[in-house]
Write an enzyme that holds these catalytic residues in place. Sequence first.
Site, short mmCIF file in Angstrom:
data_model
loop_
_atom_site.label_atom_id
_atom_site.label_comp_id
_atom_site.label_asym_id
_atom_site.label_seq_id
_atom_site.Cartn_x
_atom_site.Cartn_y
_atom_site.Cartn_z
CB CYS A 154 -1.05 -0.54 1.19
SG CYS A 154 -1.89 1.07 0.89
CG HIS B 78 -4.47 -3.59 2.43
ND1 HIS B 78 -3.58 -3.51 3.47
CD2 HIS B 78 -4.85 -2.07 1.62
CE1 HIS B 78 -3.09 -2.17 3.72
NE2 HIS B 78 -4.10 -1.60 2.90
CD GLU C 127 -2.75 -7.01 5.18
OE1 GLU C 127 -3.47 -5.60 5.34
OE2 GLU C 127 -1.93 -7.30 3.82
#
Length: 882
Positions: free
Chosen positions: A177, A261, A263
């Site tokens: 990011c 992202h 995760e």
Amino acid sequence: ALLVAESPPAPCHWNLTHTLSDWLKQHNVPGIYGIDTRALTKHIREQGAMLGKIVPAGAAESSVPQVNPNDLNLVAEVSLKEPRLFVSHAPPRQGKDGKRMRILAIDCGIKANIIRYFMSKGVELLLVPWDYDFSGEAFDGLFISNGPGDPTQCQKTIGHLRALIERADAPPVFGICLGNQLLALAAGCTTFKMKYGNRGANQPCIDTRTGRCYITAQNHGFAVDPASIPQGWEQFFVNANDATNEGIIHKTRPFFSVQFHPEACAGPTDTDFLFEMFLRRVHGEHAEVTVSYRQPTIPARKVLLLGSGGLSIGQAGEFDYSGSQAIKALKEMRCEVVLINPNIATVQTSEGMADRVYFLPVTPDVVRSVIERERPDGILLQFGGQTALNCGVALDKNGVLAEFGVRVLGTPVEAIIATEDREIFNAKLTEINERIAEGYPASTVDDAVAMAAKIGFPVIMRAAFALGGLGSGFAHDEESARALATQALINSPQVLVERSMKGWKEIEYEVVRDCNDNCITVCNMENFDPLGVHTGESIVIAPSQTLTDDEYHMLRTTAIKVVRHLGIVGECNIQYALNPQSEEYCIIEVNARLSRSSALASKATGYPLAYVAARLAMGENLPSVRNSVTKTTTACFEPSMDYCVVKFPRWDLNKFKGVSAGLGSAMKSVGEVMSIGRNFQEAMQKAIRMAAPGMLGFQPLTTFESDEAINAVLSNATDQRVDALAAAFERGDSVASIEAATKINPWFLCKLHTIHLLRKHLQKRTLQTITAEEMLLAKQQGFSDKQIAIALGGADDVAVRRHRKELGVLPVVKQIDTLAAEFPAQTNYLYMTYNGTMSDQPVRKSGVFRLNHEAPSTMVLGCGAYRIGSPGGVGWGAVSAL
């Protein structure tokens, strides 16, 4: 602040620790409901991101200071102040020196789930402040976290990164990011502020190395300018919708970053392999994939399409829809189409559709004769329901397809058999450690009864290669098990005896996969009724309303894993049983074809599943197919639904004497309707009126003989179960007591109870005393003018309508929009709602609606739900009129 369309429902999830309101209060975050979020999104889309603030009613605007986050170094505010070391309890992952691998992470606002990911990998994580000079630290790899705001505010971080990557002995670097933007700036790129940014959990990103497209979660307003990427670097990922940069990678050195992202908590986590890729680089390994590769396909010029034959329970007009969409796709691809379908009351058999139509039975012998005459290159099996699937499997087993060199397009026969043969299906899921109900296949009645005794009663018996749950049911003892097994084995060679999970939630996902392994879930649906009532008999809600984000993504991830393992190409659906008191789930079945649920999902989301599935069956890549609603974005995405859809079945059981009205695992409904609203209550009341025109909405209609009669329907669902729910609330039953009797999720019952309470409140008003706010609330909860008139003491519904318009309570027109207004939609799927302030399409002041033009138009009225005496032929007539 939090802005939402509807007030939070009564909390009822098993995993609840505190309510949303309590959490907002705890963190001093204001929340507002009643917002037309679609209109707000369109405003931001057209005007760009802008400053805003919330001013309490009655307060002066100047009393709330305007904060411009673009002027602040937000990273400095959220970053930790001192270094902190995290050591994993997992088995140690060793670096090149044989010691536990140490990763230094720059905290620019790091997500907790990123720390969890690293801990699960067995490494040490040294977390340092955003401006920390790490040149004196010893570490094996560097991670740059996500964070808020303008990346150019972090000049100290950029300077430290630039010094690192210029070193000849620099360790591997991975950014997420904001970390992508900071690494890019350190490498010499420039960044820019986007008009409104990329947000949400369904952003499609293409890996430039492989051409694979992944669904990602994003929340950023700045991006890297791809034109500024210096020599030695290249784009790693690209957004498939707007072509913005989604990551950079160095051509020769171990540096890379992504804008999304991987995760994301709770998901999607389709790209979490990037963590492992980073750690392998830290260990000194090289990337496994370096070039783009696409599996070559042999085009089919002449295609045989198998229809479903005559309408039957469990196999109705949805297959005319899917077949027609397939023909449309094939004609666009310049394919010659040969159709076999004896059902004359269909759109697909009309002039101008297929090149040649055979009104013949869809049976192996007949289809063989057509193949011998037409000599097609390929055959499509998944658009004609169970009839076409069974016929295709028989043609393959008999060697007919091999004899004439006919390729099965889309899902291969081996995958179809794996989903239909319960023994093979269970073995396939066991190979990938997926959860299935304890069950055993049987081919004789005695074996089935023995298996039932082994599992323990009650059990469910399911016939293989069956349509609409035909021959299935729950057995509570040896006698009922023997009767069910006898019935199932009449039409099927195999019956599966499974543990009963009656009372669990039933959840369904529509999944699309292409031959290059791009895989997405298009629509997620939830049954109103608990497991035990066939999906075709149940009220179905899209998207699911009672799942947490964790549960949704858990089942989504499983769906993609299963579909890939089975090797399905095109469209399919997967059904789950989910324990309402935990995250325990079991896979019920996978349908390797278009189904009734596919038609619902297509209309509910605006995503043309059958059309896309046909193109994929012909070998096209999912990212290359365009989204037919926006016309500009890719079809490799997962739709956003900012509205609620309810599917409501239609029964005609009263036309047959002696037929049980009980609903179970075998279908009895002859049709269904789909209603759309901005909330469940609005959609539910619409659906009730659509499916049964004599009903006004959710309120008592049937006169039950006694309380015992109501209780009997609550405990054992019939076609009158909605009447029974309304009658139970009317006599004073609580949500808890009805939940205990029906096992229907309390979330749905609370919403229905809200309708009941509002109707009781309206009964205290008259046409003269009802306020504009009360009138608007009633319409937002799905009340018709006639319902309101009756509640107001028998006022005339025409008078109610006149008074409502005088009060300024008017509906707006909204579109089915696959991306919830983030991109302009070009669709003719519309609905009306009172939960909004702005129409998606222009509406004249006179009330006459025009779709993008002012020329005179003609309205064609359809027939509503299929029922005995009004089947698919009426639909064909309406289409022909158009």
